[in-house]
Design a protein around this motif. Structure first.
Motif, mmCIF file in Angstrom:
data_model
loop_
_atom_site.group_PDB
_atom_site.id
_atom_site.type_symbol
_atom_site.label_atom_id
_atom_site.label_comp_id
_atom_site.label_asym_id
_atom_site.label_seq_id
_atom_site.Cartn_x
_atom_site.Cartn_y
_atom_site.Cartn_z
ATOM 1 N N ILE A 18 43.053 -73.441 44.949
ATOM 2 C CA ILE A 18 43.408 -72.018 45.001
ATOM 3 C C ILE A 18 43.500 -71.520 43.572
ATOM 4 C CG2 ILE A 18 45.124 -70.335 45.782
ATOM 5 C CD1 ILE A 18 45.958 -72.355 47.920
ATOM 6 N N PHE A 19 42.856 -70.410 43.321
ATOM 7 C CA PHE A 19 42.822 -69.905 41.959
ATOM 8 C C PHE A 19 42.635 -68.406 41.986
ATOM 9 C CE2 PHE A 19 38.639 -71.105 43.332
ATOM 10 C CZ PHE A 19 37.804 -70.103 42.881
ATOM 11 N N LEU A 20 42.765 -67.784 40.829
ATOM 12 C CA LEU A 20 42.612 -66.353 40.650
ATOM 13 C C LEU A 20 41.302 -66.101 39.921
ATOM 14 C CD1 LEU A 20 44.134 -63.597 41.031
ATOM 15 C CD2 LEU A 20 44.950 -63.888 38.677
ATOM 16 N N GLU A 21 40.505 -65.146 40.458
ATOM 17 C CA GLU A 21 39.196 -64.889 39.863
ATOM 18 C C GLU A 21 38.987 -63.389 39.726
ATOM 19 O OE1 GLU A 21 34.561 -66.347 40.345
ATOM 20 O OE2 GLU A 21 35.903 -66.419 42.058
ATOM 21 N N ARG A 22 38.292 -63.011 38.650
ATOM 22 C CA ARG A 22 37.968 -61.626 38.398
ATOM 23 C C ARG A 22 36.554 -61.360 38.909
ATOM 24 N NH1 ARG A 22 38.837 -61.767 33.545
ATOM 25 N NH2 ARG A 22 40.926 -60.828 33.405
ATOM 26 N N VAL A 23 36.379 -60.331 39.738
ATOM 27 C CA VAL A 23 35.055 -59.978 40.280
ATOM 28 C C VAL A 23 34.778 -58.514 40.004
ATOM 29 C CG1 VAL A 23 35.173 -61.743 42.074
ATOM 30 C CG2 VAL A 23 36.002 -59.430 42.562
ATOM 31 N N ALA A 24 33.489 -58.176 39.970
ATOM 32 C CA ALA A 24 33.072 -56.791 39.727
ATOM 33 C C ALA A 24 32.279 -56.311 40.927
ATOM 34 C CB ALA A 24 32.236 -56.698 38.468
ATOM 35 N N ARG A 25 32.657 -55.129 41.407
ATOM 36 C CA ARG A 25 31.934 -54.572 42.552
ATOM 37 C C ARG A 25 32.041 -53.064 42.468
ATOM 38 N NH1 ARG A 25 33.031 -56.577 48.577
ATOM 39 N NH2 ARG A 25 31.731 -58.259 47.766
ATOM 40 N N GLU A 26 30.903 -52.424 42.681
ATOM 41 C CA GLU A 26 30.824 -50.968 42.714
ATOM 42 C C GLU A 26 31.413 -50.352 41.438
ATOM 43 O OE1 GLU A 26 32.716 -49.678 46.249
ATOM 44 O OE2 GLU A 26 31.227 -50.568 47.590
ATOM 45 N N GLY A 27 31.085 -50.984 40.335
ATOM 46 C CA GLY A 27 31.476 -50.430 39.046
ATOM 47 C C GLY A 27 32.921 -50.629 38.660
ATOM 48 N N ARG A 28 33.641 -51.414 39.378
ATOM 49 C CA ARG A 28 35.037 -51.665 39.028
ATOM 50 C C ARG A 28 35.318 -53.155 39.087
ATOM 51 N NH1 ARG A 28 38.766 -49.843 44.188
ATOM 52 N NH2 ARG A 28 37.878 -51.339 45.697
ATOM 53 N N GLU A 29 36.352 -53.546 38.406
ATOM 54 C CA GLU A 29 36.702 -54.965 38.316
ATOM 55 C C GLU A 29 37.976 -55.209 39.091
ATOM 56 O OE1 GLU A 29 38.308 -56.928 34.591
ATOM 57 O OE2 GLU A 29 36.251 -57.688 34.580
ATOM 58 N N ASP A 30 37.949 -56.213 39.955
ATOM 59 C CA ASP A 30 39.108 -56.557 40.771
ATOM 60 C C ASP A 30 39.460 -58.012 40.563
ATOM 61 O OD1 ASP A 30 39.516 -54.079 41.922
ATOM 62 O OD2 ASP A 30 38.120 -54.469 43.574
ATOM 63 N N PHE A 31 40.699 -58.312 40.934
ATOM 64 C CA PHE A 31 41.134 -59.703 40.966
ATOM 65 C C PHE A 31 41.224 -60.130 42.418
ATOM 66 C CE2 PHE A 31 42.593 -58.516 36.766
ATOM 67 C CZ PHE A 31 42.300 -59.647 36.027
ATOM 68 N N VAL A 32 40.740 -61.329 42.671
ATOM 69 C CA VAL A 32 40.821 -61.884 44.011
ATOM 70 C C VAL A 32 41.492 -63.240 43.940
ATOM 71 C CG1 VAL A 32 38.776 -60.686 44.874
ATOM 72 C CG2 VAL A 32 38.551 -62.938 43.833
ATOM 73 N N VAL A 33 42.141 -63.581 45.040
ATOM 74 C CA VAL A 33 42.725 -64.908 45.192
ATOM 75 C C VAL A 33 41.733 -65.730 45.993
ATOM 76 C CG1 VAL A 33 44.642 -66.247 46.095
ATOM 77 C CG2 VAL A 33 45.054 -63.991 45.099
#
Length: 607
Positions: free
Chosen positions: A155-170
């Motif tokens: 389990i980890f935290l990852e930064r993703v980019a979608r639709e021009g914005r950056e989100d954090f996902v677990v």
């Protein structure tokens, strides 16, 4: 002023009652406050333990739901065939089947961001809502860590980019094994939107205005309920405080944005995430401060009430004692008519009754002593008065005998002179025998003196000249009975008789301020100034042992003693040289100038 108050019984009682009343409540309040403080700390400890446990449980439940998405396909043969590439027809069939399963898993939960399947080389095989990858997933840290877990959850935290914005996902990922060869053939990963975690994590009741932060085991911020308080910039300092944090409030404190916070931490046994609860210290202490304020209000009210009661009690207890003290001061001023009015049966009332009885007895004793003193004074006056008679009687009889033995014819007048002497002597003794009063009018005393001088003129064969100078208003004044005769006798015997030629005796009376001055002056031999000073000193001091040495002036001391016994020490007799004639002595008798209460039987005519 303070020393005077401290010496007052009322304030002494007030201080002691106040001290005894306040000290116990202060001690009790101190321990009560400590107890309530401990209760507040225990309440917060229980609160933090319950809350972090509940949040951790919610977090674990959320991770278990992610695991449930992976588990159904983890052990499927289709997944193994798809990753192994066994048969083209089977590959498309398996792909279609697994894609449908993945879609169903995603759309059953709004929090799922995407679901991806990778082969061992890091190529994405299936992606439902998958974000663009780098194409080199095998080189990514999360991929290598997942393989290193050998099938365990990562389990980890990852930064993703979608639709021009950056989100954090677990993200949760697991390595997939070929169960026949027991070798890793791929990786499956499910990503959950970080923003959706709040709904699952914070479904708890908070008693305080607390904030929650969730950290990975590596220290990455998974979630923060207050981004202004905890963000990526404050993680380093926060991690140092979290490193030793437990659920206890007593030791775990941190400074965030310049304010003190209390920390409580619990690590999830399922995911390894750390749940950190941050509560402002002022929020925790608010309840204890409220208790402290309530107690302060109570203490102030209690103090004011106690002071009022103590003052009232002190006044009630000291009032009768102060009253008795005031009466005692009156007794000290010789006022024995006062009585203390204290009712009751207590000790103070008994003291008051004892005081009244004591004053009554003292007053009775003083009156008895005063009466005895008056009787003694009257007795002394009579003794002194009687001491005059033998001297005078001896001198008078000697003169009469001398006339009768002179041998002269009746025509010579000796017999007439003897008869006049006997008549005057009879008048003097009749005047002296009337002892019912000690004082008479000055006119009566002067009349008696004239009879005495008539005797002395016959005795001295006209060698004695007598004069009277009496101011108007003095005849009706009060005078001591038989006070002038001894002084005239003393002037004749010690002044005129030793003198050659005609002797002169002047008797005067005048008013001086509030005194009546009656003087007898002679022009006789006089007396030395030293002797006059000695006699005057004896007259003033009244030393009995010195009076016995002055037999010659016995009549002077007798008259002076009678005057002082009757009127007081400010009155009496004094001697001085006769400055008007330059020879002889003047004896002045100082009496109070007041009208006499005696009535003369026969007014004496002044010559």
């Amino acid at each position: 002023m303070l020393r005077r108050l401290n010496g007052h019984l009322k304030w002494k009682l007030f201080y002691r009652i106040t001290f005894v009343s306040i000290i116990p409540i202060v001690v009790f309040g101190f321990f009560l406050y400590r107890y309530l403080q401990d209760q507040t700390n225990d309440k917060y400890n229980d609160y933090t333990q319950r809350l972090v446990q509940q949040i951790t449980s919610n977090l674990d439940s959320n991770m278990q739901e992610l695991d449930k998405i992976i588990t159904p396909v983890y052990y499927s043969d289709e997944l193994t065939d798809l990753l192994m590439g066994t048969g083209k027809f089977d590959y498309f069939s398996n792909y279609k089947l697994l894609t449908g399963v993945f879609y169903n898993s995603i759309y059953s939960r709004n929090s799922i961001y995407d679901l991806e399947l990778f082969n061992l080389q890091g190529d994405r095989v299936i992606a439902v809502n998958g974000s663009l990858t780098t194409g080199k997933e095998a080189e990514e840290e999360w991929f290598r860590d997942t393989l290193a877990q050998k099938g365990e959850r990562h389990i980890f935290l990852e930064r993703v980019a979608r639709e021009g914005r950056e989100d954090f996902v677990v993200s949760m990922s697991r390595a997939i094994y070929d169960l026949n060869a027991f070798t890793i053939i791929g990786v499956i990963r499910v990503n959950e939107n970080q923003r959706e975690i709040k709904q699952n994590l914070l479904d708890v009741q908070m008693d305080y205005d607390s904030d929650v932060a969730v950290l990975t085991d590596g220290g990455e911020l998974v979630y923060s309920s207050n981004s202004e308080l905890v963000d990526s910039r404050s993680l380093d300092g926060l991690m140092e405080d979290v490193a030793g944090a437990t659920g206890s409030v007593s030791d775990n404190r941190a400074m965030l944005n310049g304010s003190p916070y209390l920390l409580a931490m619990r690590e999830s046994p399922y995911s390894g995430f750390k749940v950190v609860l941050l509560t402002p210290e002022s929020e925790v202490l608010k309840e204890s401060d409220r208790v402290k304020n309530y107690f302060s209000y109570f203490l102030v009210i209690y103090l004011l009430t106690t002071l009022g009661i103590a003052l009232g009690l002190a006044h009630h207890i000291s009032k009768p004692i102060v009253q008795i003290r005031g009466k005692m001061k009156s007794v000290e001023q010789e006022n024995f008519d006062v009585r203390a009015e204290v009712r009751g049966t207590d000790e103070i009332a008994q003291l008051s009754k004892g005081f009244n009885q004591m004053v009554k007895q003292i007053d009775s004793l003083i009156h008895e002593k005063y009466a005895m003193k008056l009787h003694k004074r009257e007795a002394e006056l009579k003794v002194l008065q009687n001491q005059i008679n033998p001297h005078f009687l001896n001198n008078s009889l000697s003169s009469i005998i001398g006339l009768l033995q002179s041998g002269g014819a009746p025509q010579s007048g000796a017999n007439d002179a003897a008869i006049r002497m006997i008549a005057s002597l009879s008048h003097i003794f009749r005047y002296n025998l009337d002892t019912h009063e000690q004082t008479v009018r000055l006119a009566d005393e002067l009349g008696n003196a004239k009879h005495y001088l008539a005797l002395q003129q016959i005795r001295f064969d006209d060698r004695l000249d007598c004069r009277f100078e009496i101011e108007e208003g003095c005849l009706d004044c009060e005078a001591l009975k038989m006070s002038l005769q001894p002084l005239i006798e003393n002037a004749i015997i010690h002044g005129v008789e030793p003198k050659r030629g005609t002797g002169e005796v002047l008797i005067y009376a005048r008013k001086r301020d509030s005194f009546l001055i009656v003087g007898i002056a002679d022009n006789g031999a006089g007396m030395a100034e030293e002797r006059l000073a000695e006699i005057n000193e004896l007259l003033q001091t009244g030393a009995e042992e010195q009076r016995s040495l002055a037999d010659r002036e016995a009549g002077v001391f007798n008259v002076n003693a009678r005057v002082q016994l009757l009127y007081g020490d400010e009155y009496g007799l004094s001697l001085r040289s006769n400055e008007e004639t330059g020879e002889g002595v003047v004896a002045e008798l100082q009496l109070p100038f007041k009208p006499s209460r005696s009535v003369s039987a026969s007014p004496t005519r002044q010559h």
